[in-house]
Design a protein around this motif. Structure first.
Motif, short mmCIF file in Angstrom:
data_model
loop_
_atom_site.label_atom_id
_atom_site.label_comp_id
_atom_site.label_asym_id
_atom_site.label_seq_id
_atom_site.Cartn_x
_atom_site.Cartn_y
_atom_site.Cartn_z
N ASN A 34 -5.08 4.32 -3.08
CA ASN A 34 -5.98 3.70 -4.05
C ASN A 34 -5.97 2.19 -3.82
OD1 ASN A 34 -4.39 6.03 -5.82
ND2 ASN A 34 -6.59 6.09 -5.95
N LEU A 35 -7.16 1.63 -3.63
CA LEU A 35 -7.31 0.20 -3.43
C LEU A 35 -8.27 -0.34 -4.48
CD1 LEU A 35 -7.69 0.36 0.44
CD2 LEU A 35 -5.63 -0.26 -0.83
N GLU A 36 -8.35 -1.65 -4.60
CA GLU A 36 -9.23 -2.26 -5.60
C GLU A 36 -10.66 -1.76 -5.49
OE1 GLU A 36 -9.26 -6.50 -6.34
OE2 GLU A 36 -7.14 -6.58 -5.79
N TYR A 37 -11.17 -1.62 -4.28
CA TYR A 37 -12.56 -1.21 -4.08
C TYR A 37 -12.75 0.28 -4.32
CZ TYR A 37 -17.20 -1.04 -1.99
OH TYR A 37 -18.53 -0.87 -1.79
N GLY A 38 -11.69 1.06 -4.15
CA GLY A 38 -11.79 2.51 -4.35
C GLY A 38 -10.75 3.24 -3.51
N ASP A 39 -10.88 4.54 -3.45
CA ASP A 39 -9.94 5.35 -2.68
C ASP A 39 -10.29 5.32 -1.20
OD1 ASP A 39 -8.73 6.05 -5.04
OD2 ASP A 39 -9.60 8.05 -5.14
N MET A 47 0.85 -1.18 0.00
CA MET A 47 0.00 0.00 0.00
C MET A 47 0.89 1.24 0.00
SD MET A 47 -2.87 -1.18 2.82
CE MET A 47 -3.89 0.25 2.71
N GLU A 48 0.46 2.22 -0.73
CA GLU A 48 1.19 3.48 -0.78
C GLU A 48 0.21 4.60 -0.45
OE1 GLU A 48 4.30 4.58 -3.84
OE2 GLU A 48 2.56 5.76 -4.53
N PHE A 49 0.59 5.46 0.48
CA PHE A 49 -0.25 6.57 0.92
C PHE A 49 0.31 7.88 0.39
CE2 PHE A 49 -1.05 3.11 3.75
CZ PHE A 49 -2.43 3.16 3.94
N VAL A 50 -0.56 8.72 -0.12
CA VAL A 50 -0.18 9.99 -0.71
C VAL A 50 -0.75 11.12 0.15
CG1 VAL A 50 -0.35 11.44 -2.77
CG2 VAL A 50 -0.21 8.93 -3.01
N MET A 51 0.10 12.09 0.46
CA MET A 51 -0.33 13.21 1.27
C MET A 51 -1.28 14.10 0.48
SD MET A 51 2.04 15.97 3.30
CE MET A 51 2.47 16.98 1.89
N LYS A 52 -2.30 14.61 1.17
CA LYS A 52 -3.18 15.62 0.59
C LYS A 52 -3.21 16.80 1.56
CE LYS A 52 -7.46 13.54 2.33
NZ LYS A 52 -8.80 13.16 1.98
N GLU A 53 -4.00 17.80 1.28
CA GLU A 53 -4.00 19.00 2.11
C GLU A 53 -4.17 18.67 3.60
OE1 GLU A 53 -6.44 23.16 2.65
OE2 GLU A 53 -6.45 22.18 0.70
N VAL A 54 -5.14 17.80 3.89
CA VAL A 54 -5.34 17.30 5.25
C VAL A 54 -5.39 15.78 5.17
CG1 VAL A 54 -6.85 17.27 7.28
CG2 VAL A 54 -6.63 19.37 5.92
N GLY A 55 -4.42 15.10 5.73
CA GLY A 55 -4.41 13.65 5.76
C GLY A 55 -3.73 13.02 4.56
N PHE A 56 -4.10 11.77 4.30
CA PHE A 56 -3.50 10.97 3.24
C PHE A 56 -4.60 10.17 2.54
CE2 PHE A 56 -0.16 11.86 6.16
CZ PHE A 56 1.00 11.92 5.41
N TYR A 57 -4.27 9.62 1.37
CA TYR A 57 -5.19 8.71 0.70
C TYR A 57 -4.38 7.61 0.03
CZ TYR A 57 -4.10 10.60 -3.92
OH TYR A 57 -3.45 10.96 -5.07
#
Length: 127
Positions: A13-18, A1-11
């Motif tokens: 992408n997984l098979e089911y969705g973000d 799994m790889e997490f990407v920083m956003k303005e607040v928090g992280f996200y």
């Protein structure tokens, strides 16, 4: 799994969705919510499989999770109580209790936090 920083928090992408994760509920799921959810749903899924293997007729399972956190220690999760509301017909209380014990021993999420977070379980049968 790889997490990407956003303005607040992280996200991620997984098979089911973000999956969006943040300390502020307005921007994603809070980390403790994901921890508690993974433990509750893993336990419920394992319990369901065990009850089905025993050929017990289950119509529905609802799980209430009560969480105890310690504000003095970084708001750490110290205890989770899972209460299973199991709806079915001709359910034997002893068989369900034994199945819950087996589920606890076979749930990877419960076993992962064993010794760190106190997990307790209760159940009620709903005809």
């Amino acid at each position: 799994m790889e997490f990407v920083m956003k303005e607040v928090g992280f996200y991620t992408n997984l098979e089911y969705g973000d999956l969006h994760v943040a300390g502020d509920e307005a921007y994603g799921f809070r980390p403790y919510q994901l921890l508690v959810s993974s433990i509750a749903v893993c336990s419920g899924g394992v319990l369901r499989k065990i009850l089905e293997k025993k050929r017990l007729h289950i119509e529905d399972i609802k799980i209430r999770a009560d969480v105890a956190r310690n504000e003095k220690e970084g708001n750490r999760v110290e205890a989770i109580h899972l209460h299973f509301m199991i709806k079915g017909s001709d359910l034997d209380e002893r068989q369900v209790a034994k199945s819950l014990e087996i589920a606890r021993k076979n749930c990877p999420m419960v076993q992962s936090v064993e010794g760190c977070i106190r997990i307790t379980e209760t159940f009620e049968l709903i005809p």
